[in-house]
Scaffold this motif. Structure first.
Motif, mmCIF file in Angstrom:
data_model
loop_
_atom_site.group_PDB
_atom_site.id
_atom_site.type_symbol
_atom_site.label_atom_id
_atom_site.label_comp_id
_atom_site.label_asym_id
_atom_site.label_seq_id
_atom_site.Cartn_x
_atom_site.Cartn_y
_atom_site.Cartn_z
ATOM 1 N N ILE A 1 0.851 -1.153 -0.062
ATOM 2 C CA ILE A 1 -0.067 0.078 -0.145
ATOM 3 C C ILE A 1 1.039 1.379 0.152
ATOM 4 C CG2 ILE A 1 -1.843 1.264 1.067
ATOM 5 C CD1 ILE A 1 -2.734 -1.352 2.478
ATOM 6 N N PRO A 2 1.289 1.803 -1.293
ATOM 7 C CA PRO A 2 2.126 3.025 -1.217
ATOM 8 C C PRO A 2 1.415 4.070 -0.729
ATOM 9 C CG PRO A 2 1.301 2.267 -3.244
ATOM 10 C CD PRO A 2 0.847 1.189 -2.489
ATOM 11 N N GLY A 3 2.094 4.971 -0.090
ATOM 12 C CA GLY A 3 1.553 6.071 0.369
ATOM 13 C C GLY A 3 2.415 6.806 1.481
ATOM 14 N N ILE A 4 1.774 8.101 1.819
ATOM 15 C CA ILE A 4 2.457 8.935 2.904
ATOM 16 C C ILE A 4 2.150 8.523 4.416
ATOM 17 C CG2 ILE A 4 2.587 11.346 3.761
ATOM 18 C CD1 ILE A 4 1.348 12.179 0.970
ATOM 19 N N VAL A 5 3.396 8.199 5.153
ATOM 20 C CA VAL A 5 3.251 7.535 6.369
ATOM 21 C C VAL A 5 3.805 8.519 7.376
ATOM 22 C CG1 VAL A 5 3.447 5.291 5.509
ATOM 23 C CG2 VAL A 5 5.421 6.657 6.041
ATOM 24 N N GLY A 6 4.333 9.653 7.174
ATOM 25 C CA GLY A 6 5.096 10.544 8.172
ATOM 26 C C GLY A 6 5.663 11.714 7.642
ATOM 27 N N ILE A 7 6.218 12.640 8.525
ATOM 28 C CA ILE A 7 7.015 13.832 8.330
ATOM 29 C C ILE A 7 8.332 13.901 8.706
ATOM 30 C CG2 ILE A 7 6.913 16.274 8.865
ATOM 31 C CD1 ILE A 7 3.770 16.084 9.515
ATOM 32 N N LEU A 8 9.247 14.498 7.870
ATOM 33 C CA LEU A 8 10.606 14.631 8.183
ATOM 34 C C LEU A 8 10.958 15.951 7.882
ATOM 35 C CD1 LEU A 8 11.802 14.807 5.250
ATOM 36 C CD2 LEU A 8 11.907 12.601 5.246
ATOM 37 N N LYS A 9 12.154 16.363 8.299
ATOM 38 C CA LYS A 9 12.647 17.976 7.950
ATOM 39 C C LYS A 9 13.881 17.816 7.434
ATOM 40 C CE LYS A 9 13.467 20.335 12.114
ATOM 41 N NZ LYS A 9 13.272 20.944 13.248
ATOM 42 N N VAL A 10 14.225 18.579 6.564
ATOM 43 C CA VAL A 10 15.628 18.985 6.098
ATOM 44 C C VAL A 10 16.469 19.638 7.387
ATOM 45 C CG1 VAL A 10 16.814 20.173 4.438
ATOM 46 C CG2 VAL A 10 14.649 19.140 3.758
ATOM 47 N N CYS A 11 17.443 18.940 7.656
ATOM 48 C CA CYS A 11 18.454 19.601 8.461
ATOM 49 C C CYS A 11 19.948 19.695 7.983
ATOM 50 C CB CYS A 11 18.876 18.451 9.847
ATOM 51 S SG CYS A 11 19.224 16.611 9.296
ATOM 52 N N PRO B 1 5.203 10.302 12.926
ATOM 53 C CA PRO B 1 4.351 9.737 11.907
ATOM 54 C C PRO B 1 2.950 10.522 11.635
ATOM 55 C CG PRO B 1 4.111 8.709 14.262
ATOM 56 C CD PRO B 1 5.128 9.904 14.167
ATOM 57 N N LEU B 2 2.115 10.330 10.643
ATOM 58 C CA LEU B 2 0.850 10.762 10.610
ATOM 59 C C LEU B 2 0.157 9.800 11.566
ATOM 60 C CD1 LEU B 2 0.695 11.582 6.602
ATOM 61 C CD2 LEU B 2 1.317 13.090 8.529
ATOM 62 N N LYS B 3 -1.297 10.316 11.732
ATOM 63 C CA LYS B 3 -2.113 9.438 12.499
ATOM 64 C C LYS B 3 -2.441 8.274 11.637
ATOM 65 C CE LYS B 3 -6.481 9.778 15.094
ATOM 66 N NZ LYS B 3 -7.538 10.844 15.408
ATOM 67 N N ARG B 4 -2.463 8.168 10.406
ATOM 68 C CA ARG B 4 -2.856 7.233 9.672
ATOM 69 C C ARG B 4 -1.978 7.288 8.060
ATOM 70 N NH1 ARG B 4 -6.382 7.706 5.296
ATOM 71 N NH2 ARG B 4 -7.486 9.512 5.354
ATOM 72 N N LEU B 5 -1.972 6.163 7.512
ATOM 73 C CA LEU B 5 -1.555 6.268 6.317
ATOM 74 C C LEU B 5 -2.324 6.962 5.165
ATOM 75 C CD1 LEU B 5 0.382 3.398 4.378
ATOM 76 C CD2 LEU B 5 -1.499 4.366 3.154
ATOM 77 N N VAL B 6 -1.845 7.849 4.381
ATOM 78 C CA VAL B 6 -2.571 8.394 3.299
ATOM 79 C C VAL B 6 -2.120 7.808 1.952
ATOM 80 C CG1 VAL B 6 -3.247 10.504 2.065
ATOM 81 C CG2 VAL B 6 -2.938 10.522 4.514
ATOM 82 N N SER B 7 -2.956 6.794 1.563
ATOM 83 C CA SER B 7 -2.629 6.104 0.402
ATOM 84 C C SER B 7 -2.558 6.802 -0.933
ATOM 85 C CB SER B 7 -3.312 4.998 0.288
ATOM 86 O OG SER B 7 -4.889 5.075 -0.273
ATOM 87 N N LEU B 8 -1.592 6.289 -1.752
ATOM 88 C CA LEU B 8 -1.777 6.862 -3.065
ATOM 89 C C LEU B 8 -3.367 6.679 -3.921
ATOM 90 C CD1 LEU B 8 -0.308 7.959 -5.632
ATOM 91 C CD2 LEU B 8 0.188 5.383 -6.425
ATOM 92 N N GLN B 9 -3.837 5.585 -3.673
ATOM 93 C CA GLN B 9 -4.988 5.460 -4.120
ATOM 94 C C GLN B 9 -6.158 6.329 -3.838
ATOM 95 O OE1 GLN B 9 -6.054 3.177 -6.682
ATOM 96 N NE2 GLN B 9 -8.199 4.160 -6.431
#
Length: 208
Positions: free
Chosen positions: A110-120, A156-164
Motif C-alpha cells: 500500500i504505497p502512500g504517505i506515512v510520516g513527516i521529516l525535516k531537512v537538517c 508519523p501521521l495519524k494514519r497512512l494516506v494512500s496513493l489510491q
C-alpha cells in the motif's frame, strides 16, 4: 557498506556499518508532544516537499536499498542520497534547512504517505564512493553531477494516506490536489508540495 534507496545514515557518511534489518510496521501513532513539535517546527517561510523511499527489500548492484520510515525513526537523521534524476536533483537543491517533507513509502503493498521529516542540511555533493549502488563514474568531484540533503525524523501521521486515496481525490472538482506533483510526475523520487496540498493532506491524515 550501509546503503539504502535515497537514504544513508548521516552519522555514518564517512564510516559505514552493516545495514539494519527492521520489520515493516504499517501502524503509525502520534501524540500531543509530537504534534506540538511539528507545529513548532513549521513557519510561513518554509517550503514543503515529498520524499519517496522503498520499505521492502530490493537489491541494486548487490546492495539492499530498502529504507522505511521506521528506519528513519531509529537512525533519527539520515542522508537522502542516490537520486539520479536531474529534475529531482534540482528540486533538492532548492531545499533549505527547516523545510518539512512527507515521507512516502513506494513499491510496497500500500504505497502512500506515512510520516513527516525535516531537512537538517541543505544540498551538497553526493557520494563518490565506487561501492555505492548508484555510483556514477561521470560525476566529477570538481563539478558534481549529483547532490543530496540530510533529513531528520519528525513524527508519523495519524494514519497512512494512500496513493489510491490521493488519486480518487484529485479527480474531484476544485480539489487542492489537482496540480500535485506526486500525481503528475509520479516517476520522480523527490517532488515539491504546495502549502495548500500540505495542509489538506495533514487534514486527511486526521480523519478516521
Amino acid at each position: 557498506m550501509s546503503y539504502k534507496r535515497g537514504l544513508r545514515s548521516a552519522a555514518n557518511a564517512v564510516a559505514e556499518s552493516e545495514p539494519k534489518r527492521l520489520k515493516k510496521t504499517t501502524t503509525v501513532t502520534t501524540t500531543d508532544k509530537d504534534q506540538q513539535a511539528d507545529a513548532k517546527s513549521r513557519s510561513t517561510e518554509k517550503s514543503y516537499w515529498l520524499f519517496k523511499a522503498e520499505p521492502e527489500s530490493r537489491i541494486v548492484n548487490g546492495v539492499d536499498v530498502k529504507f522505511s520510515f521506521d528506519d528513519l525513526k531509529t537512525e533519527h537523521q539520515a542522508t537522502w542520497d542516490g537520486v539520479r534524476n536531474f529534475e529531482a536533483r534540482n528540486t533538492m537543491k532548492k531545499m533549505n534547512v527547516g523545510d518539512l517533507g512527507f515521507f512516502y513509502q513506494s513499491n510496497c503493498k500500500i504505497p502512500g504517505i506515512v510520516g513527516i521529516l525535516k531537512v537538517c542540511k541543505s544540498a551538497y555533493p553526493d557520494s563518490f564512493d565506487k561501492k555505492h549502488p548508484y555510483y556514477d563514474p561521470k560525476s566529477d568531484p570538481e563539478n558534481p553531477k549529483w547532490f543530496m540533503v540530510d533529513v531528520e525524523y519528525v513524527r508519523p501521521l495519524k494514519r497512512l494516506v494512500s496513493l489510491q486515496e490521493l488519486k480518487e481525490l484529485v479527480s474531484k472538482p476544485h480539489s487542492p490536489l489537482n496540480e500535485m506533483a506526486l500525481l503528475r510526475r509520479s516517476r520522480l523520487s523527490v517532488t515539491p508540495v504546495r502549502e495548500k496540498e500540505w495542509d489538506f493532506i495533514l487534514q486527511l491524515a486526521e480523519e478516521e
